[in-house]
Motif scaffolding. Sequence first.
Motif: not given
Length: 122
Positions: A36-38, A46, A48, A59-60, A62-63, A82, A89, A93
Amino acid sequence: QVQLVESGGGLVQPGGSLRLSCAASGIIFSIRTMGWDRQAPGKQRELVATITRGGSTNYADSVKGRFTISRDNDKKMAFLQMNSLNAEDAAVYYCHANDVVGGGGSYSSSIWGQGTHVTVSS
């Protein structure tokens, strides 16, 4: 032709949870990595989270600790749970699949879905 369709986006309050789903359709023999990107308005896309066919995840920062990626290889699906969502956030996505082997010996290095919107607001 292999396609990806995302679902599960929507409006959620800060601190809430959503579960995104990504379904791959078409004749598919294997998908090495799904992820998954967002992309938020005015920001770069970026990464995810990603998961390999064997279940290894990434994982990034940030998550980490809030999001969990999983997949069902038999159903050719990926999921993103999530939790503890915040305003940062909110984004579109996108699901992606890498190294996809399909019918007739077809190969695609990367396939992307159309995206699903996640809005975080009280």
